[in-house]
Design a protein around this motif. Structure first.
Motif, PDB file in Angstrom:
ATOM      1  N   GLU A 163       0.617   5.324  -6.017  1.00  0.00           N
ATOM      2  CA  GLU A 163      -0.641   5.331  -5.263  1.00  0.00           C
ATOM      3  C   GLU A 163      -1.069   3.915  -4.903  1.00  0.00           C
ATOM      4  N   ASP A 164      -1.018   3.611  -3.600  1.00  0.00           N
ATOM      5  CA  ASP A 164      -1.486   2.330  -3.082  1.00  0.00           C
ATOM      6  C   ASP A 164      -0.843   1.159  -3.828  1.00  0.00           C
ATOM      7  N   THR A 193       2.194   4.774  -1.057  1.00  0.00           N
ATOM      8  CA  THR A 193       1.788   6.015  -1.709  1.00  0.00           C
ATOM      9  C   THR A 193       2.905   7.029  -1.540  1.00  0.00           C
ATOM     10  N   VAL A 225       4.164   8.712   1.767  1.00  0.00           N
ATOM     11  CA  VAL A 225       3.029   9.267   2.501  1.00  0.00           C
ATOM     12  C   VAL A 225       2.387   8.179   3.354  1.00  0.00           C
ATOM     13  N   GLN A 226       2.309   6.979   2.787  1.00  0.00           N
ATOM     14  CA  GLN A 226       1.779   5.835   3.530  1.00  0.00           C
ATOM     15  C   GLN A 226       2.361   4.560   2.940  1.00  0.00           C
ATOM     16  N   GLY A 227       2.182   3.468   3.662  1.00  0.00           N
ATOM     17  CA  GLY A 227       2.658   2.183   3.181  1.00  0.00           C
ATOM     18  C   GLY A 227       3.973   1.775   3.818  1.00  0.00           C
ATOM     19  N   THR A 228       4.348   0.518   3.617  1.00  0.00           N
ATOM     20  CA  THR A 228       5.580  -0.025   4.179  1.00  0.00           C
ATOM     21  C   THR A 228       6.375  -0.769   3.129  1.00  0.00           C
ATOM     22  N   GLN A 241      10.622   9.513   1.547  1.00  0.00           N
ATOM     23  CA  GLN A 241       9.699   9.087   2.594  1.00  0.00           C
ATOM     24  C   GLN A 241       8.293   8.970   2.017  1.00  0.00           C
ATOM     25  N   SER A 297       0.767  13.274  -6.793  1.00  0.00           N
ATOM     26  CA  SER A 297       0.849  11.875  -6.406  1.00  0.00           C
ATOM     27  C   SER A 297       1.570  11.094  -7.506  1.00  0.00           C
ATOM     28  N   ASN A 303       0.823  -1.222   0.000  1.00  0.00           N
ATOM     29  CA  ASN A 303       0.000   0.000   0.000  1.00  0.00           C
ATOM     30  C   ASN A 303       0.854   1.267   0.000  1.00  0.00           C
TER      31      ASN A 303
END
Length: 339
Positions: free
Chosen positions: A143-144, A133, A179-182, A177, A140, A131
């Motif tokens: 994305e995901d 982003t 925005v989200q996710g690993t 870095q 963006s 996931n």
């Protein structure tokens, strides 16, 4: 037969193993690397052999063998490669999952690499993206996005310029870095304190488009991979030589790096990654500044790495024509996601 594998050279027993599955043949491969013994002089006795074992024997150069329990699926492999064989008992099929996974479409080299991965005899680490982003400025880029690669697997990511291929690699390196996710490399989360201490696990071969004349030799560039290690000059010289020999560029060691061709620089960059013991290799548009000869050299080198160190490798490129020669799985990066 007291051992699972017995290997003779004439009347002399030169190798034995009591391991199971395909491990005795991989152990034999390790043994032969340190010996000046032509495989054609060996006679191999194996307890059980199916199609997978037959492929490994052919890859090792074995020309004569005796198998106590032989699968019928091994016979076409032996016959196609001129291996003289005999057996104690012949069965239609060995009850082994691997026997079903070696397809007729696989070459011996493809089967060998596949079996090495199943045996865990690869240097690569698993890569798992979940996931993800990534924004650059207010735009963006990814994305995901999710992706998972096993140890020693390879992947080509293609897509038009500007779709975020380089951004994805730089995020994998921890330079950007999300925005989200690993992202996990092996058991380590990218961006964590543990990651910062183990960043050398990932090697990066970037586009070779910088033109300058800073005085640096090829071996000094390769040694950059050891810059954070506390090693003696003798140890550094040894590791650099080993890495450059593996990538076929040791003869260039004393030459000015900036005088080299694009293909030669790619080999030096890979030697740098091997020096740092990188277990995941990222290639960013590696053919962009190579002529046809350089592209052929790179293709050869990637195939060599796949069959030797077998690191996990991700290559991004917009050149689909060249990629046709590289028999790796592919995904397209489009709209911030992998298709």
């Amino acid at each position: 037969m007291e051992h699972s594998l017995i290997v003779r050279r004439g009347e002399e027993i030169v190798f034995t193993s009591n391991e199971h599955w395909l491990h005795p043949l991989f152990e034999l491969e390790d043994y032969l690397k340190g010996k000046n013994i032509p495989p054609s002089e060996l006679f191999v006795r194996d307890k059980i052999a199916g199609k997978a074992a037959a492929c490994l024997m052919v890859r090792l150069g074995v020309t004569r063998c005796r198998v106590e329990l032989l699968s019928e699926r091994a016979i076409p492999v032996f016959r196609a490669h001129g291996v003289e064989f005999s057996y104690g008992e012949l069965v239609e099929h060995i009850q082994c999952r691997t026997e079903d996974l070696i397809t007729d479409a696989m070459s011996i080299d493809d089967a060998y690499l596949f079996l090495r991965k199943r045996a865990g005899r690869v240097q690569g680490l698993p890569v798992k993206i979940e996931n993800l982003t990534v924004d650059i400025g207010r735009k963006s880029i990814l994305e995901d996005l999710s992706l998972e690669l096993g140890r020693g697997e390879q992947l080509v990511i293609h897509g038009a310029n500007g779709t975020g291929k380089t951004t994805l690699l730089r995020t994998l390196l921890g330079f950007i870095q999300p925005v989200q996710g690993t992202i996990r490399i092996g058991d380590i989360n990218v961006g964590s304190n543990e990651w910062r201490q183990n960043r050398s696990l990932v090697g990066y071969v970037h586009q070779e488009n910088v033109k300058n004349t800073f005085p640096i030799s090829a071996e000094e560039v390769a040694a950059i991979g050891l810059s954070e290690r506390k090693l003696s000059s003798k140890e550094i010289a040894y590791r650099v030589e080993v890495a450059m020999r593996r990538t076929g560029c040791f003869h260039l060691a004393r030459q000015s790096y900036h005088s080299l061709s694009g293909g030669e620089k790619q080999r030096i960059s890979l030697a740098r990654c091997l020096c740092q013991n990188a277990r995941v290799l990222l290639f960013d548009e590696p053919t962009s500044f190579l002529d046809s000869s350089g592209k052929e050299d790179l293709l050869e080198l990637l195939n060599e790495l796949s069959s030797t160190e077998a690191p996990t490798m991700i290559l991004v490129s917009h050149e689909t024509a060249w990629l046709d020669q590289l028999n790796w799985p592919r995904k397209e990066l489009k709209g911030g996601r992998l298709c």
